[in-house]
Design an enzyme around this catalytic site. Structure first.
Site, PDB file in Angstrom:
ATOM      1  N   GLY A  51      -0.322  -7.477   5.568  1.00 27.73           N
ATOM      2  CA  GLY A  51      -1.010  -7.617   4.116  1.00 27.73           C
ATOM      3  C   GLY A  51      -0.723  -6.841   3.018  1.00 27.73           C
ATOM      4  N   ALA A  52      -0.407  -5.635   3.069  1.00 29.08           N
ATOM      5  CA  ALA A  52      -0.111  -4.893   1.841  1.00 29.08           C
ATOM      6  C   ALA A  52      -0.005  -3.255   2.423  1.00 29.08           C
ATOM      7  CB  ALA A  52      -1.231  -4.506   0.937  1.00 29.08           C
ATOM      8  N   MET A  53       0.693  -2.434   1.634  1.00 34.71           N
ATOM      9  CA  MET A  53       0.980  -1.196   1.813  1.00 34.71           C
ATOM     10  C   MET A  53       0.621  -0.245   0.723  1.00 34.71           C
ATOM     11  SD  MET A  53       1.916   1.451   4.058  1.00 34.71           S
ATOM     12  CE  MET A  53       2.072   2.824   3.286  1.00 34.71           C
ATOM     13  N   GLU A  54       0.016   0.924   1.009  1.00 38.57           N
ATOM     14  CA  GLU A  54      -0.692   1.698  -0.041  1.00 38.57           C
ATOM     15  C   GLU A  54       0.497   2.767  -0.763  1.00 38.57           C
ATOM     16  OE1 GLU A  54      -1.778   3.834   3.927  1.00 38.57           O
ATOM     17  OE2 GLU A  54      -1.510   1.687   3.369  1.00 38.57           O
ATOM     18  N   HIS A 105      -9.070  -2.119  -0.867  1.00 37.20           N
ATOM     19  CA  HIS A 105      -8.525  -1.406   0.395  1.00 37.20           C
ATOM     20  C   HIS A 105      -7.210  -0.512  -0.114  1.00 37.20           C
ATOM     21  CE1 HIS A 105      -8.198  -0.820   4.872  1.00 37.20           C
ATOM     22  NE2 HIS A 105      -7.092  -0.771   4.407  1.00 37.20           N
ATOM     23  N   GLU A 106      -6.264  -1.127  -0.469  1.00 38.34           N
ATOM     24  CA  GLU A 106      -5.283  -0.217  -0.957  1.00 38.34           C
ATOM     25  C   GLU A 106      -5.577   0.717  -1.960  1.00 38.34           C
ATOM     26  OE1 GLU A 106      -2.780  -0.711   1.335  1.00 38.34           O
ATOM     27  OE2 GLU A 106      -3.971  -2.276   1.870  1.00 38.34           O
ATOM     28  N   HIS A 145      -7.042   4.206  -0.400  1.00 36.67           N
ATOM     29  CA  HIS A 145      -5.947   4.915   0.076  1.00 36.67           C
ATOM     30  C   HIS A 145      -5.242   5.562  -0.919  1.00 36.67           C
ATOM     31  CE1 HIS A 145      -5.731   3.547   4.114  1.00 36.67           C
ATOM     32  NE2 HIS A 145      -5.491   2.385   4.012  1.00 36.67           N
TER      33      HIS A 145
END
Length: 888
Positions: free
Chosen positions: A317-320, A353-354, A357
């Site tokens: 979904g995504a990367m922080e 969410h990201e 992080h």
């Protein structure tokens, strides 16, 4: 006040758990001595552990990368400043699929005298993804050295490391970009490095590019120099200390929208030029959430800028990445004409969410991947805290309970794992990223109000309690029996698909024991009572006898409850008479527990179905959807097994019981988020059950949309329903596939793709799989979701399963083993099976994978799930058939 207490309870709990986990980490992750060797390429490799030695630590990387977007190769040069902690002749670090062309060591004396330095010999250990740089002279403890490495590699074809991505313009031109995704162990595919989370360092990054592109990285660009030949070199400011998995850079031709937070942080959202107008919502959300987190944590965001970029090809979904967060397009872009209420909720929660992080995970990082739950559990919890504060209209708390159900579904199988679990290899590390690591910790926050804050809650007592939850897998079952004014309690391990009469049951129960913080209410008091169950059996004395008791108030605890004797009868009667005596959360909890207990052989299916009869009067959307969801799941089991007599009766029961609710739904996007999501799910089910008024309206809207050339604006919440009905004709299916290739909205493409997978024509489903493998019309990133969706279709389940078996090696060329996509493909195409013949087929296939060295934990999950499905049918099919006959 309750939310505030809960928030700080979790914060304290996380700190305690983290401190306690360090001792566990130290005991279970000792590394081997440096002088133990391993033969590689006929030369001894000086290290035989998967983890790097701690004799050298990196301080700073000066990294220059030059990707060629025409040849798909890249070259790089880096200078790593290292500090020596123990005398050594070797520098051990990670490298994967890179060719090292030069490696030189410079001491302090060499730096001052401008000497060329000492050439290092490169030894390789491909199986461990490590290289050893051998020095002709011993490196001295306490000294600082520079290691300069020149290397080159190929832009990866998959989704890990430094890889190529592409998109098509309105005019049909394919454009290539280069991007990174390093978590957990893929930075080593982009540059040689100390690729473990505890090896934090500063990074100075330079990117070479052509003039038509831009380059982005973790920090702001500080200057650009011309190199000649049409090349530019962008220099980025030095980063804060961070782990290698958070390094990021992207070379693209994207456009952005920008804004500045009240504290002066520049926020930018990037997307391909044709999708640039879909970034506005994400920009506003990012600014609002970043400001919230700075205030909430009382810690300023440590970077001067934050970029969010929608990558056309992205696996998760995504990367922080710190300062440059990468997203799948569906997780960042919002199109008001095609994005539903569910889409808006998803985009907002992923951003939340990201951004969480950036503090917890980036600023504060776990020592090793066995404690990834500290990163992900906290970020998941902060989704709830932040969205409740910034976007209360999204009603995220109503849908947050899905995380609870997901963790229980996984944890109620014997193939689950403890929250903190040893993970050594890249495969084991990747497999740690699951619902147990993300979601289980959220429901442990109820502990602290009892233990952490009580006057007698000693650290020893807390540690003892936490040990029962962090170092053993599973979820407890609390058995409750009322006898007069006494409540008798027992605890067992809750397991689905394993019954008390089974020979293996006793062994699976042994050694499992929890300290369980219980909450309960009774018929005589709405006061929430608390009790910690520290023994296998216990009893509670009440002031008087009660008609009913409800444990796990508002579903705040992590346990299943079974009400023995006439306990469930009393609850079912009460729900029929006045369901509002229980809160919506308690009603969801009761429905969930009842059907989960059926799977464990503790409650008969007819009693769980009796409980659903009251749903005709249920006015809470979330509770209604939960109950209906169980009936829908059972219907699909019958449909896939072609048990038509039962599936037809269940269809009639659902449509008859819930016809008033279905008929009340309007075909628009009005109402609250939960109203809109109820409408979307309910009408989709009604049309799937061939409810005539629903089919008529959906066909009417689809014809109007198709007649307008796809330009008619339909209600966004109903697109999936309308498209799915339209896809049942050949002309409609073909038109949808054409629109899929033309749409610039990934939210719309997702809905069209789902609709295309509902076709009952084998050749059309097979065409979708072919397109998914080709990766042009249907991107490879969507292949796992595609196969999962086709497998859910009764006409496609064998097609998807046979394809996976016959094309396994080709799938591994597209996705890394143990990646999210591979695990989705395995689980999505097999976990719905419910016959012994299918189980044997899956066992044979998984055995062949093991023989090839592809040992994955997900295979154990699948086998256990299929066995559970088989036993559910054997135990409950007759009861289901009789119950439907008696209730129609």
């Amino acid at each position: 006040m309750a939310c505030l207490c809960r928030r700080y309870s979790l914060l304290i709990l996380l700190q305690i758990l983290y401190i306690y986990s360090l001792g566990f980490y130290a005991r279970t992750n000792e590394t081997n001595k440096e002088n133990e060797t391993f033969p590689t390429d006929k030369k001894p490799f000086p290290w035989n552990s998967l983890k790097l030695p701690r004799v050298i630590v990196p301080l700073h990387y000066d990294l220059c990368i030059h990707p060629d977007l025409s040849t798909f190769h890249f070259t790089g040069q880096e200078t790593i400043e290292i500090f020596v902690r123990t005398n050594t002749s070797f520098i051990i670090l990670h490298s994967k699929d890179l060719e090292i062309t030069s490696s030189v060591l410079l001491s302090k004396d060499d730096m001052w005298s401008s000497t060329p330095g000492k050439k290092l010999q490169v030894l390789e250990h491909p199986a461990h993804e490590q290289i050893a740089l051998q020095s002709p002279e011993e490196l001295v403890v306490g000294q600082v050295y520079l290691v300069t490495i020149e290397f080159h590699g190929k832009l990866a074809d998959g989704f890990d490391g430094f890889y190529k991505s592409s998109y098509k313009t309105h005019g049909g031109e394919t454009r290539i970009i280069a991007t990174t995704d390093f978590e957990p162990t893929s930075a080593r595919m982009a540059f040689p490095c100390f690729d473990e989370p505890s090896f934090k360092a500063n990074f100075s990054i330079k990117i070479r590019r052509e003039k038509q592109h831009i380059a982005l990285s973790n920090m702001p660009k500080i200057k650009t120099t011309e190199l000649g030949g049409g090349l530019l070199e962008d220099h980025f400011d030095v980063t804060v200390k961070m782990s290698t998995y958070l390094v990021a850079y992207v070379i693209c031709d994207f456009k952005s929208l920008e804004a500045t937070t009240s504290s002066g942080i520049k926020v930018s959202v990037y997307a391909s030029p044709d999708k640039w107008d879909q970034t506005r919502y994400a920009l506003n959300a990012a600014v609002k959430l970043l400001e919230f987190y700075e205030k909430h944590f009382d810690i300023s965001f440590p970077l001067p800028k934050l970029d969010l970029i929608a990558v056309p090809d992205f696996q998760s979904g995504a990367m922080e990445n710190w300062g440059l967060i990468t997203y799948r397009e569906t997780s960042l872009l919002y199109d008001p004409k095609t994005s539903s209420a569910a889409d808006k909720l998803w985009v907002t929660k992923v951003i939340a969410h990201e951004l969480a992080h950036q503090w917890f995970g980036n600023l504060v990082t776990m020592e090793w991947w066995n404690d990834i739950w500290l990163n992900e559990g906290f970020a998941r919890f902060m989704e709830l805290v932040s969205l409740n504060a910034t976007y209360p209209e999204l009603q995220y708390e109503d849908f947050f309970m899905n995380a609870y159900f997901g963790a229980i579904a996984r944890d109620s199988l014997n193939s689950s794992h403890p929250i903190s679990n040893p993970a050594e290899t890249p495969i084991q590390i990747n497999e740690m990223f699951d619902t147990v690591s993300y979601d289980k910790v959220l429901h442990l926050s109820d502990f602290c109000p009892i233990s952490c804050f009580s006057h007698d809650g000693s650290l020893t007592e807390i540690k003892e309690m936490m040990n029962t939850w962090t170092h053993q897998k599973g979820i407890p079952l609390v058995l409750v029996k009322c006898e007069g004014n006494t409540i008798k309690l027992r605890q067992e391990r809750f397991l689905k698909g394993v019954f008390e009469e089974d020979p293996e049951w006793a062994n699976l129960q042994s050694r499992y024991f929890w300290h369980i913080p219980l909450t309960y209410i009774t018929s005589s008091s709405n006061t929430v009572h608390r009790h910690v169950l520290k023994t296998k059996t216990d009893s509670l004395k009440l002031k008087e006898g009660v008609a009913w008791v409800k444990f796990n108030v508002d579903m705040n605890g992590y346990y299943i409850v079974h009400y023995e004797g006439n306990g469930w009868d009393n609850i079912i009667t009460l729900l029929d008479q006045n369901h509002t005596l229980f809160s919506p959360q308690d009603r969801v909890n009761l429905i969930h527990n009842a059907f989960e207990l059926v799977s464990a052989g503790r409650l008969s299916l007819d009693r769980a179905l009796d409980l659903t009869r009251y749903l005709q009067h249920e006015t809470n959307n979330i509770v209604f959807l939960k109950g209906l969801g169980y009936l829908e799941s059972i219907y699909h089991v019958m449909e896939r097994r072609n048990i038509s007599s039962v599936s037809e009766h269940l269809k009639k029961y659902i449509l008859r019981s819930f016809k008033p609710v279905i008929d009340r739904q309007t075909w628009n996007d009005e109402g609250s988020v939960s109203d809109r999501m109820l409408r979307s799910d309910l009408l989709l089910l009604a049309c799937d059950l061939r409810y005539s008024p629903c089919l008529q309206k959906a066909n009417e809207l689809f014809s109007q949309w198709m007649g307008s050339g796809g330009n008619l604006d339909l209600p966004t919440d109903l697109l999936k329903t309308v498209y799915s009905v339209g896809a049942q004709t050949g002309a409609g299916w073909n038109y949808l596939l054409k629109q899929y290739s033309l749409s610039v909205s990934d939210a719309e493409k997702n809905k069209i793709l789902y609709a295309l997978t509902t076709s009952r024509h084998h050749e059309k489903l097979a065409k979708l799989i072919t397109l998914g493998m080709e990766g042009e019309v249907i991107k490879t990133q969507n292949l796992a979701i595609l196969l999962h969706a086709i497998a859910r279709n009764p006409e496609g389940q064998r097609l998807a399963w046979n394809f996976v078996r016959e094309n396994w090696k080709k799938l591994l060329e597209k996705f890394e083993l143990a990646s999210f996509s591979i695990r989705t493909i395995i689980f999505g195409t097999t976990s719905h099976f419910s016959s012994r013949d299918e189980l044997e087929e899956v066992k044979i296939f998984f055995k062949s994978l093991n023989n090839q060295g592809s040992q994955l934990k997900i295979t154990r999950v699948v086998l256990e799930t299929i066995t559970k499905n088989i036993r559910w049918l054997e135990k409950n099919l007759s009861s289901l058939r009789n119950w439907l006959l008696n209730n129609l």
